[in-house]
Structure formats: structure tokens, C-alpha cells
Write a protein that holds these residues in place. Structure first.
Motif, PDB file in Angstrom:
ATOM      1  N   VAL A  50       0.811  -1.216   0.000  1.00  0.00           N
ATOM      2  CA  VAL A  50       0.000   0.000   0.000  1.00  0.00           C
ATOM      3  C   VAL A  50       0.853   1.279   0.000  1.00  0.00           C
ATOM      4  O   VAL A  50       0.414   2.339  -0.447  1.00  0.00           O
ATOM      5  N   LYS A  51       2.110   1.169   0.489  1.00  0.00           N
ATOM      6  CA  LYS A  51       2.960   2.373   0.539  1.00  0.00           C
ATOM      7  C   LYS A  51       3.891   2.493  -0.677  1.00  0.00           C
ATOM      8  O   LYS A  51       4.748   3.376  -0.722  1.00  0.00           O
ATOM      9  N   ASP A  52       3.746   1.575  -1.638  1.00  0.00           N
ATOM     10  CA  ASP A  52       4.662   1.573  -2.789  1.00  0.00           C
ATOM     11  C   ASP A  52       4.502   2.796  -3.693  1.00  0.00           C
ATOM     12  O   ASP A  52       5.443   3.215  -4.349  1.00  0.00           O
ATOM     13  N   LEU A  53       3.306   3.331  -3.752  1.00  0.00           N
ATOM     14  CA  LEU A  53       3.078   4.474  -4.642  1.00  0.00           C
ATOM     15  C   LEU A  53       2.793   5.731  -3.836  1.00  0.00           C
ATOM     16  O   LEU A  53       2.077   5.696  -2.828  1.00  0.00           O
ATOM     17  N   GLU A  54       3.365   6.833  -4.286  1.00  0.00           N
ATOM     18  CA  GLU A  54       3.045   8.148  -3.721  1.00  0.00           C
ATOM     19  C   GLU A  54       1.797   8.669  -4.427  1.00  0.00           C
ATOM     20  O   GLU A  54       1.471   8.221  -5.538  1.00  0.00           O
ATOM     21  N   ASN A  55       1.169   9.670  -3.827  1.00  0.00           N
ATOM     22  CA  ASN A  55       0.077  10.343  -4.528  1.00  0.00           C
ATOM     23  C   ASN A  55       0.583  10.903  -5.851  1.00  0.00           C
ATOM     24  O   ASN A  55       1.673  11.448  -5.919  1.00  0.00           O
ATOM     25  N   GLY A  56      -0.256  10.780  -6.904  1.00  0.00           N
ATOM     26  CA  GLY A  56       0.140  11.334  -8.201  1.00  0.00           C
ATOM     27  C   GLY A  56       1.063  10.420  -8.988  1.00  0.00           C
ATOM     28  O   GLY A  56       1.572  10.797 -10.026  1.00  0.00           O
ATOM     29  N   GLN A  57       1.281   9.194  -8.481  1.00  0.00           N
ATOM     30  CA  GLN A  57       2.140   8.254  -9.215  1.00  0.00           C
ATOM     31  C   GLN A  57       1.316   7.213  -9.946  1.00  0.00           C
ATOM     32  O   GLN A  57       0.207   6.862  -9.537  1.00  0.00           O
ATOM     33  N   MET A  58       1.915   6.698 -11.032  1.00  0.00           N
ATOM     34  CA  MET A  58       1.289   5.618 -11.807  1.00  0.00           C
ATOM     35  C   MET A  58       2.309   4.501 -11.954  1.00  0.00           C
ATOM     36  O   MET A  58       3.507   4.753 -12.023  1.00  0.00           O
ATOM     37  N   ARG A  59       1.807   3.259 -12.004  1.00  0.00           N
ATOM     38  CA  ARG A  59       2.698   2.127 -12.212  1.00  0.00           C
ATOM     39  C   ARG A  59       1.973   1.071 -13.037  1.00  0.00           C
ATOM     40  O   ARG A  59       0.778   0.860 -12.865  1.00  0.00           O
ATOM     41  N   GLU A  60       2.729   0.413 -13.936  1.00  0.00           N
ATOM     42  CA  GLU A  60       2.157  -0.690 -14.708  1.00  0.00           C
ATOM     43  C   GLU A  60       2.425  -1.965 -13.925  1.00  0.00           C
ATOM     44  O   GLU A  60       3.579  -2.235 -13.577  1.00  0.00           O
ATOM     45  N   VAL A  61       1.373  -2.730 -13.604  1.00  0.00           N
ATOM     46  CA  VAL A  61       1.567  -3.945 -12.803  1.00  0.00           C
ATOM     47  C   VAL A  61       1.055  -5.170 -13.564  1.00  0.00           C
ATOM     48  O   VAL A  61       0.149  -5.062 -14.394  1.00  0.00           O
ATOM     49  N   GLU A  62       1.676  -6.327 -13.280  1.00  0.00           N
ATOM     50  CA  GLU A  62       1.253  -7.583 -13.909  1.00  0.00           C
ATOM     51  C   GLU A  62       0.051  -8.131 -13.146  1.00  0.00           C
ATOM     52  O   GLU A  62       0.012  -8.088 -11.919  1.00  0.00           O
ATOM     53  N   LEU A  63      -0.910  -8.656 -13.895  1.00  0.00           N
ATOM     54  CA  LEU A  63      -2.060  -9.298 -13.273  1.00  0.00           C
ATOM     55  C   LEU A  63      -2.436 -10.485 -14.148  1.00  0.00           C
ATOM     56  O   LEU A  63      -2.854 -10.304 -15.298  1.00  0.00           O
ATOM     57  N   GLY A  64      -2.277 -11.704 -13.600  1.00  0.00           N
ATOM     58  CA  GLY A  64      -2.532 -12.879 -14.431  1.00  0.00           C
ATOM     59  C   GLY A  64      -1.621 -12.808 -15.643  1.00  0.00           C
ATOM     60  O   GLY A  64      -0.421 -12.600 -15.514  1.00  0.00           O
ATOM     61  N   TRP A  65      -2.195 -12.956 -16.829  1.00  0.00           N
ATOM     62  CA  TRP A  65      -1.345 -12.853 -18.024  1.00  0.00           C
ATOM     63  C   TRP A  65      -1.529 -11.503 -18.711  1.00  0.00           C
ATOM     64  O   TRP A  65      -1.267 -11.337 -19.884  1.00  0.00           O
ATOM     65  N   GLY A  66      -2.007 -10.539 -17.946  1.00  0.00           N
ATOM     66  CA  GLY A  66      -2.174  -9.205 -18.526  1.00  0.00           C
ATOM     67  C   GLY A  66      -1.482  -8.146 -17.693  1.00  0.00           C
ATOM     68  O   GLY A  66      -0.784  -8.454 -16.720  1.00  0.00           O
ATOM     69  N   LYS A  67      -1.668  -6.891 -18.095  1.00  0.00           N
ATOM     70  CA  LYS A  67      -1.099  -5.774 -17.344  1.00  0.00           C
ATOM     71  C   LYS A  67      -2.199  -4.779 -17.017  1.00  0.00           C
ATOM     72  O   LYS A  67      -3.183  -4.674 -17.750  1.00  0.00           O
ATOM     73  N   VAL A  68      -1.996  -4.021 -15.940  1.00  0.00           N
ATOM     74  CA  VAL A  68      -2.975  -3.041 -15.483  1.00  0.00           C
ATOM     75  C   VAL A  68      -2.232  -1.768 -15.112  1.00  0.00           C
ATOM     76  O   VAL A  68      -1.094  -1.823 -14.640  1.00  0.00           O
ATOM     77  N   LEU A  69      -2.871  -0.621 -15.347  1.00  0.00           N
ATOM     78  CA  LEU A  69      -2.304   0.655 -14.907  1.00  0.00           C
ATOM     79  C   LEU A  69      -2.847   0.936 -13.502  1.00  0.00           C
ATOM     80  O   LEU A  69      -4.061   1.040 -13.307  1.00  0.00           O
ATOM     81  N   LEU A  70      -1.939   1.032 -12.535  1.00  0.00           N
ATOM     82  CA  LEU A  70      -2.331   1.338 -11.160  1.00  0.00           C
ATOM     83  C   LEU A  70      -2.004   2.800 -10.896  1.00  0.00           C
ATOM     84  O   LEU A  70      -0.886   3.249 -11.164  1.00  0.00           O
ATOM     85  N   VAL A  71      -2.987   3.541 -10.405  1.00  0.00           N
ATOM     86  CA  VAL A  71      -2.843   4.979 -10.199  1.00  0.00           C
ATOM     87  C   VAL A  71      -3.150   5.292  -8.740  1.00  0.00           C
ATOM     88  O   VAL A  71      -4.126   4.767  -8.185  1.00  0.00           O
ATOM     89  N   LYS A  72      -2.319   6.143  -8.111  1.00  0.00           N
ATOM     90  CA  LYS A  72      -2.665   6.607  -6.771  1.00  0.00           C
ATOM     91  C   LYS A  72      -2.915   8.111  -6.837  1.00  0.00           C
ATOM     92  O   LYS A  72      -2.060   8.878  -7.266  1.00  0.00           O
ATOM     93  N   ASP A  73      -4.118   8.499  -6.444  1.00  0.00           N
ATOM     94  CA  ASP A  73      -4.510   9.898  -6.543  1.00  0.00           C
ATOM     95  C   ASP A  73      -5.309  10.269  -5.298  1.00  0.00           C
ATOM     96  O   ASP A  73      -6.274   9.572  -4.956  1.00  0.00           O
ATOM     97  N   ASN A  74      -4.904  11.335  -4.607  1.00  0.00           N
ATOM     98  CA  ASN A  74      -5.591  11.754  -3.376  1.00  0.00           C
ATOM     99  C   ASN A  74      -5.782  10.605  -2.393  1.00  0.00           C
ATOM    100  O   ASN A  74      -6.866  10.428  -1.832  1.00  0.00           O
ATOM    101  N   GLY A  75      -4.736   9.802  -2.228  1.00  0.00           N
ATOM    102  CA  GLY A  75      -4.792   8.717  -1.254  1.00  0.00           C
ATOM    103  C   GLY A  75      -5.563   7.490  -1.688  1.00  0.00           C
ATOM    104  O   GLY A  75      -5.634   6.508  -0.966  1.00  0.00           O
ATOM    105  N   GLU A  76      -6.162   7.541  -2.885  1.00  0.00           N
ATOM    106  CA  GLU A  76      -6.960   6.395  -3.340  1.00  0.00           C
ATOM    107  C   GLU A  76      -6.279   5.704  -4.510  1.00  0.00           C
ATOM    108  O   GLU A  76      -5.674   6.350  -5.371  1.00  0.00           O
ATOM    109  N   TYR A  77      -6.441   4.368  -4.555  1.00  0.00           N
ATOM    110  CA  TYR A  77      -5.907   3.590  -5.676  1.00  0.00           C
ATOM    111  C   TYR A  77      -6.989   3.362  -6.727  1.00  0.00           C
ATOM    112  O   TYR A  77      -8.148   3.111  -6.394  1.00  0.00           O
ATOM    113  N   HIS A  78      -6.578   3.440  -8.001  1.00  0.00           N
ATOM    114  CA  HIS A  78      -7.476   3.131  -9.124  1.00  0.00           C
ATOM    115  C   HIS A  78      -6.733   2.184 -10.052  1.00  0.00           C
ATOM    116  O   HIS A  78      -5.520   2.331 -10.231  1.00  0.00           O
TER     117      HIS A  78
END
Length: 598
Positions: free
Chosen positions: A75-103
Motif C-alpha cells: 500500500v505504501k509503494d506508490l506516492e500520490n500522483g504516481q502511476m505504475r504498470e503492474v502484472e495481473l494474471g497474463w495481462g497488465k494493469v495501470l495502477l494509479v494513486k490519486d488523493n490517497g486512493e488507488y485506481h
């Protein structure tokens, strides 16, 4: 939102919803069927839509076996305003942290597949680093163009300090989400002389208008007519990859138009618009009444007016057929391109690997001078010269000479004679609005259709969008401008549709465009007409630079090569309503711009 425009009494609204799915096999549209004189023509035979047929809808709630769920980070890996591409199953997802919330969202832009993690996160949306499309991080919805589809939004939960994402396997593979749309439930669809909405022109503006109406729940008849032989296609690709076939360029498959009851009339030329009786007449005499009209006719390329202009193998590039013929004729032969603007330079770049020789003829002293200024123009010219392109500047064509009717030589005013087997003319375009001259719809002195911020013309119920309009550009003090670019046509088509439905939407986007030559892209945002200075950071020689176009002390446009995501960043700053001052970009310290976050 939907229902009939014309019925004054309240109508009970029935909306049938079809959930989009993967393209099915290239199934042909069924022939026969009674219809208007001209439905979508394929293989030379008229084919008609049966709007009651539908694509089978996938089940809206995937079962557990169709889903994948996993922890993707702490949960602490991303700062606010950061984006990261993460692996999920055999696909990828864009993980975004904005105003303390993950999307969690799809990671690729549905337009051309750009990695969104390299884009710009600001004001609750992520902007594509390549072409500027914007997606809402709460919903995944497309909020600015280009492109037609939105992103999938995935479920996020936090458990024991870990971030979990749950997604359907299908959504992970698809990487795009077509918004839910209404179907046409009008009994007259396909075979009557009247339609609720008529759209003249099937480029980006026309198609986005039709799709937006369906997305907003409008379930009456929509007819889209085009001069082209094809369903709507990606026209900017024509000059960038001249070999592309119509089916590779199609923006939507045939089944899409049938599923959502968007009728397309191909090779259909409107000759008159009668606004008093709300009726248009086609060249073949077919008449169609409408209650709302969108004019999106685009423009017609200018042709040469010199001696020998009727010679064979001289082209303007307007259709896939034009582009394909140019490549065929240029293979191993001599090609001449007239005009060093976007179209001419893209064509010249593409032909260098195919033709024996490529020459460019231009009236100005450097390519793109009016648009990008002399210094950037010169740097690009050098790149072309390094790729064997010869330039003949500050001159024009005085004669085209033929042998047995086919082009053999291009004679310049400078009396130079160029050997030529094929010639491509890219000297600009004029709005294709001749058919409106006697209509009562006002045109300006250059033939453009003036509209207000809601895309309305001077005639109630008649809207216009795309390359043929002038409109007030909000962030340049509502100056009336014509911006004949792909992204702008999308935006205008959407605003027109919203206002057909009385939603009172106003256009407020920042123009964004791009060009691609020799595998390198130049991106551009803003409106630089009338710039009086250019401030360049980076290295022009190496084509790794950003150029700021200023007027007085304000930055009005930006262009870059190999400097992503600076243009998307500037577009976001301008879209937020903040002015960028000349002194801010003169210092060379661009940390305020390139820094992550808003």
C-alpha cells in the motif's frame, strides 16, 4: 435523453441496451430486404441493415472462473500522483494513486496502444503521452480524443497493507471498452424517407456524433452519409502508411453499425439542403427529411492549376485507393511531392524506401515554416536530406509533361526539370461546402461554416463540425479559428451530439496533433497562429527537443520530438486554465512541467 426530437408530447422512453463484445467473424450483412435506395454498399451490391438483428451480448457479470485476482504491490509503494504498470494474471494493469486512493485501469491507450504509464496524471484523469487522449481515473471513460473507446476499470481492495486488483480475463485481453449504447428502436429505420438525425460526412466528427447520441441513450433513427466507398476510416493514416488497406483502416467493423442501428449511406453526395422544409436532396435524386442535421463534410484538396494538370499519375491523397496507387506507381521509380506541409512530408518520408528518388517542391524556404517556424523546419529538412530526399524550395510547378498521356517530367518555375513517374500534390485544402451556397446556412468568405461553442450554425437544429468549420477557441479569447485536425473533429462531433440532445455542452479542448516521419513522431499542442518567437530547449540537431511558440509574453503552442510526455503535460496545464509565461520556458528549468503529478 433519447426518444424523438420532434414529438412535443412526452414519450415513454424505451432503451434497449446491447453490451459490446469482441468483433465477431467477418460476417456479411444480409442482402435483400426493403430499404432506402442506398444502404451500405459492399462488393458493388446494395446491402441493407436489419436493425432488429443483434450481436449476442456477453454476460454482464463474469463468474469467478472468468476473473483473476492478485496482490500487486504494498500500500505504501506508490506516492500520490504516481502511476505504475503492474502484472495481473497474463495481462497488465495501470495502477494509479490519486488523493490517497488507488485506481486500476487498462494500461494501453485504445487509440494506438500507447503505454499510459508514460502519460500525464492530472485533475483526476490520465492523458496519453502520444496523442493526448484523456481518460477519467474513476470510470475509465474517454474524456478527450482521439480514439473512440474507453478503458476498463478494475476493482481495487486494500487488505493487510497490500493492494489487490480483481479483473475479468476478457477485459484484460481486450484493453478497450466500448461504452454501452442504445439501439435504434425506430420502426421506420432502414426504409423510409425521413430520419431523426442526418449526418453529412463520415469522418471523425460524423462518427463520434452518431456514437455519442447512442451512448447518451438516443434510440431514434440515425443516418450517416459519405462520399466515400468505405465505412468510416482512419484518414490520418493514409499519408503515413500509404500501403494500408481499407479494412485495416476501418474505425469500426461493419457489425458495429448494424448492432447500434447507425445506417451508413456510402457514395452518397448531398447536392442541396432545404432548411425550410428540413430536407436534403442527393445527386441521384433521393430525398431525405431530417429533424436534426450535422454538417461535417470536411475539405477538398486543392489541385495544381498549371499547364498539363490533366496528365495521368498526378494525385491528391484523399482515399485508400489514391494512397495505394501512389505506392504502386512509385516502386523503384521517381516520385515528386508538391507541398512541404504535413501531408506532403509524410508521403515523401514513406516513399523514400519504395521509390528510386523522392523530390519535394515548396514555395516557402523551409518545410512547415508557417506552422513550426524556420529553425524546427530546417532541422526536419536535414533529417529528410539524410534520407535521400531532394528539396526544391522557393519555387513552384509551371508544367507537368507527359509521354503517352502519363507523367514523365515536372517543370519548375526555376526552369529546373525533374524526372517524375508519379506526383503527389499536398498544397492545402478548401472546405467542401459548395453544396450549401444557396441553403441559407451561413458561410464565411473562405467557405467555412461559422458555429458557436455549441457547434450550432445560424439555422436552428443545424449543427456543423470538423475541418469545414470555424469556432470560438475558448483559451485564445474565443478567437474564431479553423483547426482541421483529427482530435478536434472528434471533440466537435461529440459537442454537436450533446447539444442535439439539449445538454448545453460547450467546446473547451486544447488542440493536439501529431505527425510521423521515418519512425519518429512530432507532437504538437495549442494554437500557434501568429507566434512571434520560438524558444527551443534540448538538441535540434539530435531531434530531441521541445519548442515553445510564444506571442507577447504567453506560450500559445508547443512541439516536441523524443521528449515525451512534455506536449501532453503542456496540454494539461493549458486545459486547466493556467497561462504559461514566456519567462517560465526561457530559463531551461522545466522541472515544473516535467515533474509528475499536477
Amino acid at each position: 435523453m433519447g426518444g424523438c426530437f420532434s414529438k412535443p408530447k412526452p414519450v415513454e422512453l424505451k432503451i434497449e441496451v446491447v453490451l459490446p463484445e469482441k468483433e465477431r467473424g467477418k460476417e456479411e450483412l444480409s442482402a435483400g430486404g426493403k430499404g432506402s435506395p442506398r444502404a451500405y454498399q459492399g462488393n458493388g451490391t446494395a446491402r441493407h441493415f436489419h436493425t432488429e438483428e443483434r450481436l449476442p451480448a456477453p454476460h454482464p457479470y463474469p463468474g469467478p472462473q472468468d476473473c483473476v485476482e492478485a496482490a500487486v504491490c504494498h500500500v505504501k509503494d506508490l506516492e500520490n500522483g504516481q502511476m505504475r504498470e503492474v502484472e495481473l494474471g497474463w495481462g497488465k494493469v495501470l495502477l494509479v494513486k490519486d488523493n490517497g486512493e488507488y485506481h486500476a485501469l487498462g494500461h494501453k491507450c485504445p487509440h494506438y496502444g500507447a503505454p499510459l504509464v508514460k502519460g500525464v496524471l492530472s485533475r483526476g484523469r490520465v492523458r496519453c503521452p502520444w496523442h493526448g487522449a484523456c481518460f477519467n481515473i474513476n470510470t475509465g471513460d474517454l474524456e478527450d480524443f482521439p480514439g473512440l473507446d474507453s478503458l476498463h476499470k478494475f476493482q481495487v481492495k486494500i487488505e493487510k497493507e497490500k493492494v489487490y486488483i480483481r479483473a475479468s480475463k476478457q477485459a484484460l485481453q481486450l484493453q478497450r471498452r466500448t461504452k454501452v449504447m442504445a439501439k435504434c428502436i425506430s420502426p421506420s429505420a432502414g426504409h423510409s424517407g425521413s430520419t431523426n438525425v442526418l449526418i453529412v460526412g463520415a469522418g471523425a466528427a460524423g462518427l463520434v456524433c452518431a456514437e455519442t447520441l447512442r451512448q447518451e441513450g438516443f434510440s431514434d433513427r440515425i443516418v450517416l452519409c459519405t462520399l466515400d466507398r468505405h465505412l468510416p476510416y482512419d484518414r490520418p493514416k493514409l499519408s503515413k502508411s500509404l500501403d494500408a488497406q481499407p479494412e485495416q483502416l476501418a474505425l469500426r467493423p461493419k457489425e458495429f453499425f448494424r448492432a447500434y442501428g447507425i445506417e451508413v449511406l456510402t457514395e452518397a453526395q448531398v447536392v442541396t439542403v432545404d432548411v425550410r422544409n428540413k430536407k436534403v436532396v442527393f445527386k441521384d435524386g433521393f430525398k431525405l427529411e431530417y429533424s436534426k442535421l450535422l454538417l461535417a463534410p470536411g475539405s477538398s484538396p486543392k489541385s495544381l492549376s498549371c499547364k498539363g494538370k490533366e496528365v495521368e499519375n498526378v494525385f491528391t491523397i484523399r482515399t485508400p485507393e489514391d494512397a495505394n496507387r501512389v505506392v504502386r506507381l512509385a516502386r523503384g521509380r521517381n516520385a515528386v511531392v508538391v507541398g512541404a506541409g504535413f501531408l506532403g512530408m509524410e508521403v515523401a518520408a514513406y516513399l523514400t524506401e519504395k521509390a528510386h528518388s523522392v523530390s519535394v517542391v515548396e514555395l516557402e524556404e523551409t518545410p512547415f515554416r508557417k506552422f513550426l517556424g524556420t529553425r524546427v523546419g530546417r532541422a526536419l529538412m536535414k533529417m529528410f536530406e539524410n534520407n535521400r530526399v531532394k528539396f526544391y524550395m522557393q519555387t513552384e510547378v509551371s508544367e507537368l509533361r507527359a509521354q503517352e498521356g502519363k507523367l514523365k517530367e515536372v517543370v519548375l518555375k526555376s526552369s529546373k526539370i525533374l524526372r517524375a513517374d508519379v506526383c503527389v500534390v499536398g498544397i492545402g485544402a478548401v472546405p467542401a461546402t459548395g453544396f450549401l451556397r444557396q441553403s441559407g446556412i451561413s458561410l464565411d468568405s473562405r467557405g467555412f461554416i461559422p458555429v458557436n461553442k455549441m457547434m450550432q450554425t445560424n439555422v436552428p437544429g443545424v449543427f456543423a463540425a470538423g475541418d469545414a468549420v470555424t469556432f470560438p477557441l475558448a483559451w485564445r479569447n474565443n478567437r474564431k479559428v479553423n483547426i482541421p485536425h483529427w482530435q478536434m473533429a472528434h471533440v466537435q462531433g461529440r459537442v454537436a451530439a450533446q447539444n442535439m440532445l439539449a445538454q448545453e455542452a460547450e467546446i473547451s479542448t486544447v488542440p493536439y496533433l501529431w505527425t510521423a516521419m521515418f519512425g519518429k513522431s512530432l507532437r504538437y499542442a495549442g494554437y500557434g497562429e501568429g507566434f512571434d518567437d520560438v524558444i527551443i530547449q534540448g538538441d535540434l540537431e539530435e531531434l530531441k527537443f521541445v519548442a515553445f511558440y510564444t506571442k507577447g509574453d504567453e506560450v500559445i503552442a508547443v512541439a516536441s520530438m523524443n521528449y515525451d510526455p512534455i506536449v501532453s503535460k503542456v496540454a494539461e496545464v493549458l486545459a486547466s486554465g493556467r497561462a504559461i509565461r514566456k519567462r517560465e520556458v526561457e530559463t531551461g528549468d522545466m522541472s515544473w512541467l516535467t515533474g509528475k503529478g499536477s
